[in-house]
Scaffold this motif. Structure first.
Motif, mmCIF file in Angstrom:
data_model
loop_
_atom_site.group_PDB
_atom_site.id
_atom_site.type_symbol
_atom_site.label_atom_id
_atom_site.label_comp_id
_atom_site.label_asym_id
_atom_site.label_seq_id
_atom_site.Cartn_x
_atom_site.Cartn_y
_atom_site.Cartn_z
ATOM 1 N N VAL A 5 47.182 34.606 12.310
ATOM 2 C CA VAL A 5 46.026 34.303 13.154
ATOM 3 C C VAL A 5 44.837 33.894 12.291
ATOM 4 N N LEU A 6 44.576 34.640 11.246
ATOM 5 C CA LEU A 6 43.466 34.337 10.343
ATOM 6 C C LEU A 6 43.602 32.926 9.764
ATOM 7 N N GLN A 7 44.760 32.575 9.272
ATOM 8 C CA GLN A 7 44.971 31.258 8.663
ATOM 9 C C GLN A 7 44.857 30.141 9.690
ATOM 10 N N GLU A 8 45.429 30.313 10.864
ATOM 11 C CA GLU A 8 45.379 29.264 11.886
ATOM 12 C C GLU A 8 43.956 29.034 12.386
ATOM 13 N N ILE A 9 43.187 30.091 12.548
ATOM 14 C CA ILE A 9 41.797 29.924 12.984
ATOM 15 C C ILE A 9 40.963 29.324 11.867
ATOM 16 N N ARG A 10 41.214 29.698 10.658
ATOM 17 C CA ARG A 10 40.537 29.083 9.509
ATOM 18 C C ARG A 10 40.827 27.577 9.504
ATOM 19 N N ILE A 50 34.465 35.446 14.916
ATOM 20 C CA ILE A 50 34.799 36.510 13.978
ATOM 21 C C ILE A 50 36.289 36.775 14.095
ATOM 22 N N VAL A 51 36.957 36.766 12.968
ATOM 23 C CA VAL A 51 38.372 37.124 12.913
ATOM 24 C C VAL A 51 38.466 38.283 11.922
ATOM 25 N N SER A 52 38.864 39.446 12.428
ATOM 26 C CA SER A 52 38.966 40.617 11.559
ATOM 27 C C SER A 52 39.889 41.645 12.189
ATOM 28 N N GLU A 53 40.339 42.542 11.366
ATOM 29 C CA GLU A 53 41.128 43.672 11.853
ATOM 30 C C GLU A 53 40.208 44.879 11.977
ATOM 31 N N SER A 54 40.316 45.583 13.074
ATOM 32 C CA SER A 54 39.521 46.789 13.243
ATOM 33 C C SER A 54 40.092 47.599 14.395
ATOM 34 N N ASP A 55 39.950 48.896 14.293
ATOM 35 C CA ASP A 55 40.430 49.771 15.357
ATOM 36 C C ASP A 55 39.388 50.018 16.438
ATOM 37 N N PHE A 56 38.166 49.564 16.242
ATOM 38 C CA PHE A 56 37.077 49.939 17.133
ATOM 39 C C PHE A 56 36.413 48.748 17.809
ATOM 40 N N PRO A 58 36.766 45.631 21.059
ATOM 41 C CA PRO A 58 37.461 45.391 22.341
ATOM 42 C C PRO A 58 38.462 44.243 22.279
ATOM 43 N N TYR A 59 38.797 43.792 21.105
ATOM 44 C CA TYR A 59 39.772 42.736 20.924
ATOM 45 C C TYR A 59 40.640 43.093 19.728
ATOM 46 N N ARG A 60 41.751 42.406 19.615
ATOM 47 C CA ARG A 60 42.656 42.709 18.510
ATOM 48 C C ARG A 60 42.173 42.075 17.212
ATOM 49 N N TYR A 61 41.927 40.754 17.215
ATOM 50 C CA TYR A 61 41.522 40.090 15.981
ATOM 51 C C TYR A 61 40.347 39.116 16.142
ATOM 52 N N VAL A 62 40.201 38.478 17.306
ATOM 53 C CA VAL A 62 39.309 37.327 17.437
ATOM 54 C C VAL A 62 38.230 37.561 18.490
ATOM 55 N N GLU A 63 36.986 37.246 18.115
ATOM 56 C CA GLU A 63 35.865 37.265 19.044
ATOM 57 C C GLU A 63 35.108 35.949 18.887
ATOM 58 N N PHE A 64 34.723 35.361 20.018
ATOM 59 C CA PHE A 64 33.923 34.141 20.020
ATOM 60 C C PHE A 64 32.729 34.405 20.928
ATOM 61 N N THR A 65 31.517 34.328 20.381
ATOM 62 C CA THR A 65 30.292 34.631 21.108
ATOM 63 C C THR A 65 29.429 33.380 21.170
ATOM 64 N N ILE A 93 43.991 29.438 20.037
ATOM 65 C CA ILE A 93 43.392 28.150 19.683
ATOM 66 C C ILE A 93 42.954 27.397 20.937
ATOM 67 N N ASP A 94 43.754 27.417 21.988
ATOM 68 C CA ASP A 94 43.372 26.767 23.251
ATOM 69 C C ASP A 94 42.058 27.335 23.776
ATOM 70 N N ASN A 95 41.903 28.635 23.712
ATOM 71 C CA ASN A 95 40.676 29.253 24.189
ATOM 72 C C ASN A 95 39.487 28.948 23.272
ATOM 73 N N LEU A 96 39.711 28.863 21.975
ATOM 74 C CA LEU A 96 38.645 28.447 21.069
ATOM 75 C C LEU A 96 38.210 27.020 21.383
ATOM 76 N N ASN A 97 39.155 26.163 21.734
ATOM 77 C CA ASN A 97 38.812 24.790 22.108
ATOM 78 C C ASN A 97 37.965 24.758 23.379
ATOM 79 N N LYS A 98 38.228 25.643 24.324
ATOM 80 C CA LYS A 98 37.390 25.732 25.530
ATOM 81 C C LYS A 98 35.970 26.132 25.156
#
Length: 106
Positions: A5-10, A50-56, A58-65, A93-98
């Motif tokens: 996921v990190l590489q594809e979003i990069r 933001i693409v990151s790993e975290s336990d805290f 509301p998303y698994r890896y990706v946030e777009f604000t 990726i489709d949602n990032l394009n939106k």
């Protein structure tokens, strides 16, 4: 899965950067093996991915604000939390394009 996921979003971000460099102001705050933070701004919108790993979070890896600069400073931003446990990279990726299409509106 996270590294994929990190590489594809990069890759997506760098593609957007070269394709829309005349229309958008694009910058990277952090890009390493643990996290990617990038900004995509237009005359009307400012946004951050933001693409990151975290336990805290509301998303698994990706946030777009996205913030609309024409609205009140106390506005609630538009959030997209990019993935669930069963999300495919293509769906992310489709949602990032939106979101990108929104930022491109002026």
């Amino acid at each position: 899965m996270y590294q994929t996921v990190l590489q594809e979003i990069r890759n997506w971000f760098y593609s957007v950067s070269s394709q829309y460099d005349k229309l958008l102001q694009i910058s990277i705050e952090k890009d390493d093996s643990s996290c990617f933070i990038g900004n995509i701004d237009s005359n009307r919108y400012i946004s951050q991915i933001i693409v990151s790993e975290s336990d805290f979070k509301p998303y698994r890896y990706v946030e777009f604000t996205v913030y609309d600069l024409n609205k009140d400073a106390n506005q609630s931003p538009t959030f997209w939390y990019g993935d669930q446990d069963n999300s495919l990279v293509e769906e992310i990726i489709d949602n990032l394009n939106k979101g990108l299409r929104l930022v491109l509106l002026n």
